[in-house]
Scaffold this motif. Structure first.
Motif, mmCIF file in Angstrom:
data_model
loop_
_atom_site.group_PDB
_atom_site.id
_atom_site.type_symbol
_atom_site.label_atom_id
_atom_site.label_comp_id
_atom_site.label_asym_id
_atom_site.label_seq_id
_atom_site.Cartn_x
_atom_site.Cartn_y
_atom_site.Cartn_z
ATOM 1 N N TYR A 184 0.841 -1.203 0.000
ATOM 2 C CA TYR A 184 0.000 0.000 0.000
ATOM 3 C C TYR A 184 0.877 1.254 0.000
ATOM 4 N N GLY A 185 1.904 1.237 0.836
ATOM 5 C CA GLY A 185 2.864 2.343 0.798
ATOM 6 C C GLY A 185 2.537 3.524 1.674
ATOM 7 N N ARG A 186 1.506 3.430 2.530
ATOM 8 C CA ARG A 186 1.182 4.569 3.385
ATOM 9 C C ARG A 186 2.000 4.530 4.669
ATOM 10 N N THR A 187 1.828 3.463 5.432
ATOM 11 C CA THR A 187 2.553 3.339 6.701
ATOM 12 C C THR A 187 2.935 1.888 6.903
ATOM 13 N N GLY A 188 3.789 1.649 7.877
ATOM 14 C CA GLY A 188 4.103 0.282 8.264
ATOM 15 C C GLY A 188 5.515 -0.115 7.902
ATOM 16 N N VAL A 189 5.922 -1.243 8.497
ATOM 17 C CA VAL A 189 7.235 -1.814 8.228
ATOM 18 C C VAL A 189 7.128 -2.635 6.952
#
Lengths: 369, 369
Positions: free
Chosen positions: B134-139
């Motif tokens: 998705y590329g918004r947040t997260g590892v």
């Protein structure tokens, strides 16, 4: 203690100094042109900002709903004008309000004029809103049949009194040639004034939109100006050439929650529920939801290298970060965002924090929607 | 007396019957797949809707800010998960909250994990948010170095306990092939579960987004689903194929203030401060800010001929009206608008009116922003 120490979540900052300077400049401009400044308070929606405005000779304000009028009632305004085609379902509320407050409304059709003629219990003024090319609302400037039908109906009421013609040339927001729009608007209002002033010798004409009122220097014989956004300005106005970035009086303070140096991205808590989803386009076609500024104890400073919010969702914001910003910033810092559309951001946030750490009211914090 | 009789200004209607049916369907689907449904309450933000949800076996909820968690605290939820990369400035508030309520947070970097390790005073669970495209947040899903650094840091705290991996595949909102996104998401979560379950035998995996959870029928061995928008749905979801128009549970009631038959336009009081500025594009490229429905005593009905909001500003909405609508409507009527993005509309409005005329709470009506 700095105002910054009390911020842990998205908070709308209001720089009183900048806001007062915006009020002063517009008040001076109105004075220079012999016009009455009746600012539209849909932007600030605040009693405190209202008190500041009074110091620059402002005595009347405009709002965009009866609910907003209720909020400003009893604050010493000589008149509150509701610059929205009157909603006939709110006639009872209007009667309540007009008991103790001088109020004017906007009329654009016979049906609502008739309803007010029949049901008004207290004196209320009215403007006829004129559409001279914007196309959103109002009576078309050459539709004398409708103008006269409204005037005729209103004459039957002892409580309805005609104040004049109101024109919001909102197409200054998207058409480059604002001078031409103003020439047309001024000509339209002059024509109407000449046509109706024998019958209504006290009628006034009002024009109002921030891009026009900021840059135009010929208002002809228009009597009043009613811009709204200028009290705060925003990035939309910067991009329209109405003001410089230094004139933007509000910034959303947002906490930094993650940094992706390789992608030059900074994740902040600050999204659509805080800023609204208003957006402008960068020259390369990419989206921009607000411009980053660096917060300090006295307010904020504009970076040399630009960074901006490239995407937002309900609560998330992702900043396209400059190298300069990436060098300075760490998780847990606060950044400032100059909003694209300050009226909407203020409405989303429902309150402000001043640079001396005091809360400043907004109608939404009290009344709900 | 009909609920309609009390409406004089823009009002958000919530049809309990439709909302309950959405809850029932998603609860049934979760059960069918042996999954735990932990809905995201950023959409409804309501205690009353929370009570309805409990009737369908829902015991835990997700929220997107600590402020929202505060609102739901003490309402009998077995756990409240804050599905937003934890904002370290709110550690003190988290400690307050975690005294009396089982809370979990989301971690995606070492800095915030370290802060919580040092400062947490009460037990708090955490998910590691995973980005699998998705590329918004997260590892990033293959960044085992970061995952393990977070786990290592958290182990030093007696109060931080690892619950599992959280994945929000938000690209289902703009990529057609949701099946492929889910195959990748399920594979990513399975890989992580296999890799870490020896050390953390109770770890769970959660996936959550309304477009996916609505249409996908293979969730592999994912343990939990966490969609949010499905409780209300909206026109964005209708256009994504997640639901039908009949499943949209909220409509904004708007007063008609003017009609321009020649232009096929209806002016309503209902704009960006009510609906938010979320927009979708018609096939011909024109903008659509919400779909018109006809209100009646029991709720609303979907017209045969479509009409929709073609433009909005702060308070104004202009409807592109069908001939059918133009025949029926008069100034002073109320129309319904199915919103493009119900989460944002609900947040703007800060409250609902039910079909039996009762007020339904929303976090914003109480806490302000």
């Amino acid at each position: 203690m700095s105002y910054l120490d009390q911020i842990t979540s998205p908070t709308l900052l209001l720089d009183e100094k900048i806001c007062r300077s915006n009020l002063q400049k517009m008040a001076d401009k109105a004075k220079r042109h012999g016009m009455n400044l009746v600012p539209h308070f849909k932007t600030a929606q605040s009693h405190i900002v209202g008190e500041w405005a009074k110091e620059y000779g402002i005595k009347e304000i405009t709002v965009s709903s009866i609910k907003m009028a209720e909020y400003f009632c009893g604050q010493g305004w000589e008149n509150i004008h509701i610059a929205f085609p009157f909603n006939p379902l709110e006639t009872k509320k209007l009667n309540e309000l007009a008991k103790n407050q001088s109020i004017s409304v906007q009329l654009i059709n016979e049906a609502v004029t008739e309803k007010l003629t029949n049901e008004l219990e207290h004196p209320v003024g009215f403007f006829i809103e004129i559409d001279a090319g914007y196309g959103r609302t109002g009576v078309e400037v050459t539709d004398f049949g409708l103008i006269e039908a409204i005037l005729r109906k209103a004459k039957k009421s002892k409580n309805l009194s005609f104040k004049g013609f109101y024109l919001h040339p909102g197409h200054t927001y998207y058409i480059e040639n604002k001078k031409k729009i103003y020439e047309e608007s001024i000509a339209a209002l002059r024509m109407l004034k000449n046509k109706y002033r024998t019958e209504y010798p006290n009628l006034v004409t009002r024009v109002g939109d921030t891009p026009g009122c900021s840059v135009i220097d010929d208002f002809g014989d228009v009597d009043e100006m009613g811009p709204g956004n200028f009290v705060f300005y925003d990035m939309m106005q910067v991009n329209l050439g109405s003001c410089s970035m230094e004139d933007v009086a509000v910034a959303l303070a947002v906490p930094v929650v993650d940094i992706k140096k390789d992608r030059k991205e900074i994740l902040v808590h600050g999204g659509g529920v805080h800023l609204s989803k208003d957006v402008h386009q960068e020259p390369d076609g990419s989206k921009n939801f607000g411009e980053v500024v660096y917060l300090n104890e006295n307010g904020w400073e504009i970076p040399i290298q630009r960074s901006f919010l490239k995407s937002i969702s309900q609560e998330h914001g992702i900043i396209n970060a400059s190298d300069e910003l990436l060098t300075k910033v760490k998780i847990g810092d606060l950044l400032g965002i100059l909003p694209v559309h300050s009226c909407m951001t203020a409405d989303c946030m429902g309150g402000y924090l001043s640079m001396n750490g005091e809360k400043i009211d907004h109608a939404e914090s009290v009344t709900g929607k």
